[in-house]
Design a protein around this motif. Structure first.
Motif, PDB file in Angstrom:
ATOM      1  N   CYS A 101       0.951  -8.183   3.884  1.00  0.00           N
ATOM      2  CA  CYS A 101       1.496  -9.300   3.112  1.00  0.00           C
ATOM      3  C   CYS A 101       2.402  -8.806   1.988  1.00  0.00           C
ATOM      4  O   CYS A 101       3.440  -9.387   1.709  1.00  0.00           O
ATOM      5  CB  CYS A 101       0.361 -10.142   2.535  1.00  0.00           C
ATOM      6  SG  CYS A 101      -0.614 -11.018   3.794  1.00  0.00           S
ATOM      7  N   ASP A 102       1.963  -7.722   1.324  1.00  0.00           N
ATOM      8  CA  ASP A 102       2.742  -7.218   0.197  1.00  0.00           C
ATOM      9  C   ASP A 102       3.997  -6.498   0.643  1.00  0.00           C
ATOM     10  O   ASP A 102       4.991  -6.453  -0.057  1.00  0.00           O
ATOM     11  CB  ASP A 102       1.885  -6.255  -0.643  1.00  0.00           C
ATOM     12  CG  ASP A 102       0.774  -6.982  -1.386  1.00  0.00           C
ATOM     13  OD1 ASP A 102       0.846  -8.222  -1.461  1.00  0.00           O
ATOM     14  OD2 ASP A 102      -0.149  -6.316  -1.874  1.00  0.00           O
ATOM     15  N   GLY A 103       3.985  -5.917   1.812  1.00  0.00           N
ATOM     16  CA  GLY A 103       5.121  -5.150   2.282  1.00  0.00           C
ATOM     17  C   GLY A 103       5.030  -3.693   1.855  1.00  0.00           C
ATOM     18  O   GLY A 103       4.154  -3.289   1.092  1.00  0.00           O
ATOM     19  N   LEU A 104       5.972  -2.901   2.359  1.00  0.00           N
ATOM     20  CA  LEU A 104       5.992  -1.477   2.046  1.00  0.00           C
ATOM     21  C   LEU A 104       6.432  -1.223   0.610  1.00  0.00           C
ATOM     22  O   LEU A 104       7.162  -2.018   0.019  1.00  0.00           O
ATOM     23  CB  LEU A 104       6.955  -0.753   2.981  1.00  0.00           C
ATOM     24  CG  LEU A 104       6.579  -0.653   4.459  1.00  0.00           C
ATOM     25  CD1 LEU A 104       7.732  -0.020   5.231  1.00  0.00           C
ATOM     26  CD2 LEU A 104       5.317   0.170   4.632  1.00  0.00           C
ATOM     27  N   SER A 105       6.003  -0.089   0.068  1.00  0.00           N
ATOM     28  CA  SER A 105       6.514   0.390  -1.211  1.00  0.00           C
ATOM     29  C   SER A 105       7.621   1.379  -0.912  1.00  0.00           C
ATOM     30  O   SER A 105       7.427   2.346  -0.172  1.00  0.00           O
ATOM     31  CB  SER A 105       5.403   1.068  -2.017  1.00  0.00           C
ATOM     32  OG  SER A 105       4.401   0.135  -2.379  1.00  0.00           O
TER      33      SER A 105
END
Length: 226
Positions: free
Chosen positions: A32-36
Motif C-alpha cells: 500500500c505504501d509503495g517502494l522507498s
C-alpha cells in the motif's frame, strides 16, 4: 505432563499463526505504501544521491538518462525517482528541428535500488527518409509555421503534441519521434490528461517531392510534343 505439552503445542501454533498474520500485514502495508526510492538529479555524471521518497502503488525505483542537443549546446541529465511501471524500459528519441533529445528509463522493484544505464551510442544524424512538420511553441508562438524536418535514426514517426483546455486545443510542438514514445502515449492516455501526443507515419522525402516531379514530367512531355 501430557496436558502441559499439549498446551505448549497449542501456544506454539497460535504464535506461528500470529507471526504469519503480522508478516502478511507487513507485506500488505509495504504494498500500500509503495517502494522507498532515492530522488536526485545530476548534470555531470550518471550517478547521484538524494532524499528518500515513498512511491505510490504501481511505481518502481527508476533511473533515467536524457541527452539533449539544442542551439545552446549539449546537455545530459541523469535522474533517480519514482517511475510509473509502464515507463520502465522505455527508450525513445524526439526532434523538433530546434532540439533533438533521447531518453532511456530502467526500473527495479526493491527499496532504494538503482539500475545501471548502459552508455548511449552517438546521435544518429543519418536521415531515415521520413519528413515531418516541425515547430516548437517556445520558439514560434502558436506553432504558426510551415517548416518541415528530415527525421533521423529511430525517430521515424511524426508527432503532434497539444494541450487541451475544455474545447480549446493548443499546439505546443511537432516533429519526429520514436514509435516507442507514440505507443506509450497511445496505451496510457488518461481522460484527465491535458497534454496529448498524436502520431502519424508522415511522408517520405520521395512522396514530398512527387508534386514537383509530376510537374517536371508534364514539362518534359510538353517539350517533347513541340
Amino acid at each position: 505432563m501430557k496436558n502441559l505439552i499439549q498446551k505448549l503445542h497449542s501456544k506454539s501454533r497460535k504464535m506461528t499463526s500470529l507471526m504469519g498474520i503480522i508478516s502478511l500485514l507487513s507485506a500488505l502495508k509495504a504494498t500500500c505504501d509503495g517502494l522507498s526510492c532515492t530522488q536526485c538529479e545530476s548534470r555531470t555524471s550518471t550517478s547521484c544521491t538524494g532524499i528518500s521518497v515513498t512511491c505510490s502503488p504501481g511505481y518502481y525505483c527508476g533511473s533515467e538518462l536524457s541527452e539533449i542537443i539544442s542551439g545552446s549546446g549539449y546537455t545530459s541529465i541523469y535522474a533517480r525517482r519514482c517511475t510509473f511501471q509502464s515507463l520502465c524500459d522505455l527508450k525513445f528519441s524526439i526532434s523538433t528541428g530546434h532540439e533533438r533529445s533521447r531518453s532511456i528509463a530502467l526500473c527495479c522493484d526493491t527499496d532504494y535500488c538503482s539500475s545501471t544505464i548502459p552508455p548511449m551510442p552517438p546521435f544518429n544524424a543519418n536521415p531515415n527518409g521520413v519528413v515531418c512538420a516541425s515547430c516548437d511553441s517556445i520558439i514560434t508562438p502558436g506553432c504558426n509555421t510551415s517548416e518541415t524536418i528530415q527525421c533521423n535514426g529511430d525517430a521515424n514517426i511524426c508527432f503532434h503534441q497539444f494541450v487541451k483546455n475544455g474545447s480549446t486545443v493548443k499546439t505546443v510542438g511537432r516533429g519526429c519521434a520514436s514509435r516507442s514514445l507514440c505507443d506509450y502515449f497511445r496505451h496510457n492516455r488518461n481522460s484527465r490528461d491535458t497534454t496529448e501526443l498524436d502520431c502519424t507515419n508522415g511522408v517520405t522525402a520521395l512522396q514530398q517531392n512527387l508534386p514537383f516531379l509530376y510537374f517536371m514530367f508534364l514539362v518534359y512531355c510538353s517539350v517533347s510534343i513541340i
